[in-house]
Each structure stands twice: as C-alpha cells, then as structure tokens.
Design a protein around this motif. Structure first.
Motif, PDB file in Angstrom:
ATOM      1  N   LEU A  56       1.137  -1.565   0.035  1.00 20.38           N
ATOM      2  CA  LEU A  56       0.149  -0.231  -0.620  1.00 20.38           C
ATOM      3  C   LEU A  56       0.987   0.953  -0.141  1.00 20.38           C
ATOM      4  O   LEU A  56       1.298   1.776   0.442  1.00 20.38           O
ATOM      5  N   GLU A  79       2.112   2.243  -3.044  1.00 22.57           N
ATOM      6  CA  GLU A  79       3.228   3.418  -3.710  1.00 22.57           C
ATOM      7  C   GLU A  79       2.260   3.094  -4.884  1.00 22.57           C
ATOM      8  O   GLU A  79       1.738   2.505  -5.354  1.00 22.57           O
ATOM      9  N   MET A  80       2.495   4.251  -5.878  1.00 29.81           N
ATOM     10  CA  MET A  80       1.675   4.723  -6.746  1.00 29.81           C
ATOM     11  C   MET A  80       2.246   4.009  -8.004  1.00 29.81           C
ATOM     12  O   MET A  80       1.605   4.491  -9.220  1.00 29.81           O
ATOM     13  N   SER A 119       2.215   1.424 -10.034  1.00 31.72           N
ATOM     14  CA  SER A 119       2.525   0.757 -10.217  1.00 31.72           C
ATOM     15  C   SER A 119       1.207  -0.080 -11.608  1.00 31.72           C
ATOM     16  O   SER A 119      -0.186   0.889 -11.353  1.00 31.72           O
ATOM     17  N   PRO A 145      -3.792  -3.276 -10.055  1.00 30.28           N
ATOM     18  CA  PRO A 145      -5.098  -1.593  -9.463  1.00 30.28           C
ATOM     19  C   PRO A 145      -4.924  -2.438  -7.598  1.00 30.28           C
ATOM     20  O   PRO A 145      -4.272  -2.741  -7.266  1.00 30.28           O
ATOM     21  N   LEU A 146      -5.522  -1.275  -7.626  1.00 27.89           N
ATOM     22  CA  LEU A 146      -5.362  -0.175  -5.723  1.00 27.89           C
ATOM     23  C   LEU A 146      -5.705  -1.128  -4.697  1.00 27.89           C
ATOM     24  O   LEU A 146      -5.193  -1.513  -3.435  1.00 27.89           O
ATOM     25  N   TYR A 147      -6.703  -2.375  -5.492  1.00 26.77           N
ATOM     26  CA  TYR A 147      -7.392  -3.424  -4.660  1.00 26.77           C
ATOM     27  C   TYR A 147      -6.356  -4.445  -4.308  1.00 26.77           C
ATOM     28  O   TYR A 147      -6.872  -5.516  -3.439  1.00 26.77           O
ATOM     29  N   HIS A 165      -3.425  -3.926  -3.567  1.00 30.03           N
ATOM     30  CA  HIS A 165      -1.625  -3.869  -2.989  1.00 30.03           C
ATOM     31  C   HIS A 165      -2.530  -4.177  -1.154  1.00 30.03           C
ATOM     32  O   HIS A 165      -2.985  -4.121  -1.351  1.00 30.03           O
ATOM     33  N   SER A 192      -0.954  -4.378   2.495  1.00 28.34           N
ATOM     34  CA  SER A 192      -0.606  -3.996   3.806  1.00 28.34           C
ATOM     35  C   SER A 192       0.242  -4.490   4.015  1.00 28.34           C
ATOM     36  O   SER A 192       0.839  -6.094   4.114  1.00 28.34           O
TER      37      SER A 192
END
Length: 129
Positions: free
Chosen positions: A103, A105-106, A108, A111-113, A115, A117
């Motif tokens: 979580l 890291e931009m 990439s 998709p964000l879901y 990422h 922790s």
C-alpha cells in the motif's frame, strides 16, 4: 526320596514346599528343621520342544506382520507421496501475495485493491515460512 507321581504340563512352574525335621530316634524333640522349596520343571526334551514351538509361532507372527505391512505400505506411499495439494496451493498464494505491491506505491500497473498492507505481507511470509 521325594517323587512327584502326578506329573502334568499344567503343574510346571508350581512351587511346592517340603519340611525336613531331624530328630534322634529315641527322642521326639527335633534337632533341626529346614524348609525346601521345589518347582516342577519340564524335562530338557519337553523344554526344547516348547522353545521350538514358541520360535515357530514367533516366526509365523513375524511373517504375517511383514506381509500385513507390505500390503499396507503401497497405499500409504501413494497417499503421502509428497506435500498435499492444499499445502502447494497455500504456498503459491503466499508467494503471490509477497510479490504484490505494498500500500502506498503509486507507480504500479496493478489495481489498487490488490495492494497489500505490511501486516498482510507479514502474515503471508509467516505462513510461507
């Protein structure tokens, strides 16, 4: 002389006691006494036959146990030939989880879901280890 007249195999190992009293012929007062313990044992020939019979029984039991084990072993080998499918699947999932981005890291393409922790990655590493 003491003789055992009723000799049977069921009496082998039975302990008998005999008391000897020594006295003079003219007096009734005992000069001494002794208790003797006697155990009826089989003759050497009977003992040898018994040992041979026990040996044959042990060999027969050993052979039957050997055959039982050889019959059971192929089944056990096929059932436990390696790690279970669940273990392999869990290992692959943990490796994939560790390869996913953390979580925050931009940069990439994932998709964000997806990422994870740091705590989720620690759990995956613990399970994998």
């Amino acid at each position: 002389v003491i003789r055992h007249r009723d000799v049977r195999a069921s009496y082998y190992g039975v302990i008998d006691k005999f008391r000897l009293q020594v006295s003079e012929q003219s007096q009734r007062k005992a000069l001494g006494k002794k208790e003797i313990i006697a155990t009826l044992l089989p003759s050497a020939k009977e003992q040898q036959q018994k040992e041979e019979e026990e040996k044959r029984i042990k060999e027969h039991l050993a052979e039957s146990v050997f055959f039982d084990q050889t019959l059971c072993q192929p089944e056990n080998r096929t059932a436990s030939s390696g790690p279970s499918l669940l273990t392999v699947f869990l290992g692959i999932v943990c490796i994939a989880a560790l390869m996913l981005p953390t979580l925050g890291e931009m940069e990439s393409l994932v998709p964000l879901y997806l990422h994870l922790s740091v705590n989720q990655k620690l759990v995956a590493a613990y399970v994998l280890g």
